[in-house]
Enzyme design. Sequence first.
Site, PDB file in Angstrom:
ATOM      1  N   CYS A  58      15.153 -95.266  55.501  1.00 21.68           N
ATOM      2  CA  CYS A  58      15.120 -95.286  56.964  1.00 21.68           C
ATOM      3  C   CYS A  58      14.577 -96.616  57.481  1.00 21.68           C
ATOM      4  O   CYS A  58      14.846 -96.999  58.615  1.00 21.68           O
ATOM      5  CB  CYS A  58      14.291 -94.127  57.501  1.00 21.68           C
ATOM      6  SG  CYS A  58      12.597 -94.086  56.881  1.00 21.68           S
ATOM      7  N   ARG A  60      14.712 -99.784  55.637  1.00 21.00           N
ATOM      8  CA  ARG A  60      15.295-101.024  55.115  1.00 21.00           C
ATOM      9  C   ARG A  60      16.528-100.735  54.267  1.00 21.00           C
ATOM     10  O   ARG A  60      16.682 -99.627  53.734  1.00 21.00           O
ATOM     11  CB  ARG A  60      14.279-101.780  54.271  1.00 21.00           C
ATOM     12  CG  ARG A  60      13.876-101.062  52.986  1.00 21.00           C
ATOM     13  CD  ARG A  60      12.812-101.806  52.193  1.00 21.00           C
ATOM     14  NE  ARG A  60      11.532-101.774  52.894  1.00 21.00           N
ATOM     15  CZ  ARG A  60      10.932-102.862  53.391  1.00 21.00           C
ATOM     16  NH1 ARG A  60      11.483-104.055  53.247  1.00 21.00           N
ATOM     17  NH2 ARG A  60       9.775-102.756  54.009  1.00 21.00           N
ATOM     18  N   PHE A 119       4.274 -95.033  50.122  1.00 22.63           N
ATOM     19  CA  PHE A 119       4.772 -95.268  48.766  1.00 22.63           C
ATOM     20  C   PHE A 119       6.099 -94.560  48.485  1.00 22.63           C
ATOM     21  O   PHE A 119       6.539 -94.514  47.335  1.00 22.63           O
ATOM     22  CB  PHE A 119       3.728 -94.818  47.733  1.00 22.63           C
ATOM     23  CG  PHE A 119       2.579 -95.776  47.592  1.00 22.63           C
ATOM     24  CD1 PHE A 119       2.692 -96.922  46.814  1.00 22.63           C
ATOM     25  CD2 PHE A 119       1.385 -95.546  48.254  1.00 22.63           C
ATOM     26  CE1 PHE A 119       1.636 -97.807  46.688  1.00 22.63           C
ATOM     27  CE2 PHE A 119       0.316 -96.428  48.122  1.00 22.63           C
ATOM     28  CZ  PHE A 119       0.448 -97.562  47.336  1.00 22.63           C
ATOM     29  N   GLU A 120       6.736 -94.014  49.515  1.00 23.71           N
ATOM     30  CA  GLU A 120       7.996 -93.303  49.273  1.00 23.71           C
ATOM     31  C   GLU A 120       9.078 -94.243  48.737  1.00 23.71           C
ATOM     32  O   GLU A 120       9.997 -93.817  48.043  1.00 23.71           O
ATOM     33  CB  GLU A 120       8.469 -92.615  50.552  1.00 23.71           C
ATOM     34  CG  GLU A 120       7.620 -91.403  50.918  1.00 23.71           C
ATOM     35  CD  GLU A 120       8.131 -90.644  52.128  1.00 23.71           C
ATOM     36  OE1 GLU A 120       9.239 -90.968  52.592  1.00 23.71           O
ATOM     37  OE2 GLU A 120       7.429 -89.734  52.587  1.00 23.71           O
ATOM     38  N   GLN A 124      12.532 -94.394  45.618  1.00 19.50           N
ATOM     39  CA  GLN A 124      13.868 -94.935  45.898  1.00 19.50           C
ATOM     40  C   GLN A 124      14.239 -96.008  44.874  1.00 19.50           C
ATOM     41  O   GLN A 124      15.377 -96.064  44.406  1.00 19.50           O
ATOM     42  CB  GLN A 124      13.903 -95.530  47.315  1.00 19.50           C
ATOM     43  CG  GLN A 124      13.781 -94.514  48.425  1.00 19.50           C
ATOM     44  CD  GLN A 124      15.115 -93.850  48.746  1.00 19.50           C
ATOM     45  OE1 GLN A 124      16.150 -94.260  48.247  1.00 19.50           O
ATOM     46  NE2 GLN A 124      15.068 -92.832  49.584  1.00 19.50           N
ATOM     47  N   THR A 194      17.220 -81.269  54.925  1.00 17.73           N
ATOM     48  CA  THR A 194      16.206 -81.067  53.886  1.00 17.73           C
ATOM     49  C   THR A 194      16.340 -82.098  52.768  1.00 17.73           C
ATOM     50  O   THR A 194      16.227 -81.765  51.585  1.00 17.73           O
ATOM     51  CB  THR A 194      16.296 -79.637  53.305  1.00 17.73           C
ATOM     52  OG1 THR A 194      17.645 -79.393  52.859  1.00 17.73           O
ATOM     53  CG2 THR A 194      15.902 -78.601  54.333  1.00 17.73           C
ATOM     54  N   GLY A 195      16.592 -83.338  53.151  1.00 17.70           N
ATOM     55  CA  GLY A 195      16.577 -84.437  52.181  1.00 17.70           C
ATOM     56  C   GLY A 195      15.138 -84.816  51.881  1.00 17.70           C
ATOM     57  O   GLY A 195      14.209 -84.037  52.129  1.00 17.70           O
ATOM     58  N   ILE A 197      12.930 -86.977  53.273  1.00 18.66           N
ATOM     59  CA  ILE A 197      12.010 -86.956  54.415  1.00 18.66           C
ATOM     60  C   ILE A 197      11.862 -85.537  54.952  1.00 18.66           C
ATOM     61  O   ILE A 197      10.764 -85.105  55.314  1.00 18.66           O
ATOM     62  CB  ILE A 197      12.487 -87.925  55.521  1.00 18.66           C
ATOM     63  CG1 ILE A 197      12.308 -89.372  55.054  1.00 18.66           C
ATOM     64  CG2 ILE A 197      11.719 -87.697  56.817  1.00 18.66           C
ATOM     65  CD1 ILE A 197      12.752 -90.406  56.043  1.00 18.66           C
TER      66      ILE A 197
END
Length: 420
Positions: A58, A60, A119-120, A124, A194-195, A197
């Site tokens: 969301c 970058r 830190f999410e 990724q 419900t991904g 985030i």
Amino acid sequence: MEHYNMSRGTTFYAIGLSYKKADAEVRGHFSLDDNAKRALLEQAKQNGIESLIVTSTCNRTEIYGFAEHPFQLIQLLCENTKGTVEEFQKVAYVFKNKDAISHIFRVGSGLDSQILGDFEIISQLKVSARLSRKYQLFNPFLERLVNSVIQASKRIKNETEISSGATSVSFASVQYIMKTIENVSEKNILLFGTGKIGRNTCENLVKHTKNPNITLINRTKNKAEAIAGKFNLLVKDYANLQEEINISDILVVATGAQNPTVDKHCIQTSKPLLILDLSIPKNVNENVSELSNVTLVHLDDLAQITDDTLERRKTHIPVAELIIEDVKNEFNAWLETRKFAPTIKALKHKLTDFATAELDTQRKKMTNFNEAQAELISSKIIQKITNHFAHHLRGDDVSTDDSLELIKKVFQLEATTDNV
């Protein structure tokens, strides 16, 4: 190492755009869903790119990889998204070699996140690495670099308090709801999507609002049911979305759709409705703001919320930066070793050729020539010599480049052994 020529003479780049210069609408133009990522990697392979990873969150969208010119990577991004080269040039950044390495460390360590200490992004990067490996676009340089970034991220999380408090958009959204809505535990909350985030937001909603009236809707119902079962929440069909919106007090939208999924025509109620859009691209049409009873908040707005917790986290930045430098130095030391590895390998081959020629000569001269013993002795001598050179090249008091040139010159090694 001045030039990170670890991939057939090409250069290592980081290209991309983030929340710093690109607003949510522009970031949406360059957003990559899973299908687009796979298409980009397939195209990269066809174009002769040897190694790259691509991330799209969301906040970058970035490509880290090797190319003869950064435009090769920019073109890959633009041809697989709605964004144009002209639009990219207005808001983008391009980092090269050591600057690109520094950038990925700051991103992966949460120092470049929209909410400091989020830190999410590291998960990724892990997913992106696995996907690139699947497409055989993950060379030793990039593998070692990503692993080093993961190591730095873990250390920063464990050794500092930079991740204390609201460290993600999902937590910040719940914090905003609790500060804005009175008696939040009694309100009807609908979570649409419900991904990653959405799941994190759901967990934070359950944990902090103590609200039993949370309903989940997802296009793929079984995904919502898997999460709902964990927290004993209600799940409704996607077909019931409009009906559920109209009985809700709070709507959180966190879908991965490329176009808005909620607009003002979905809202047929006059009671106050708070809508939080946590999606990139935006999944709630701006026209909902035309309704006087609706308050629309986007994740970019949430990121502007600062509190005492954020100020405390800022004090840990210097320690986090020291950790990054420590891990980055280890990576650069490995890189230096990779730099001279081809020359040591070529030297070993040259010494083996010398030994083979000499053994042939002695074999003809000696009647009782001991083949096995002679080969064992020559092999051990070759190993000792190459180890000695490698130890010398690792020393801090020598110029690696000068030493490599001297070794190549003395042993007449091929110049093509520079890179791996």
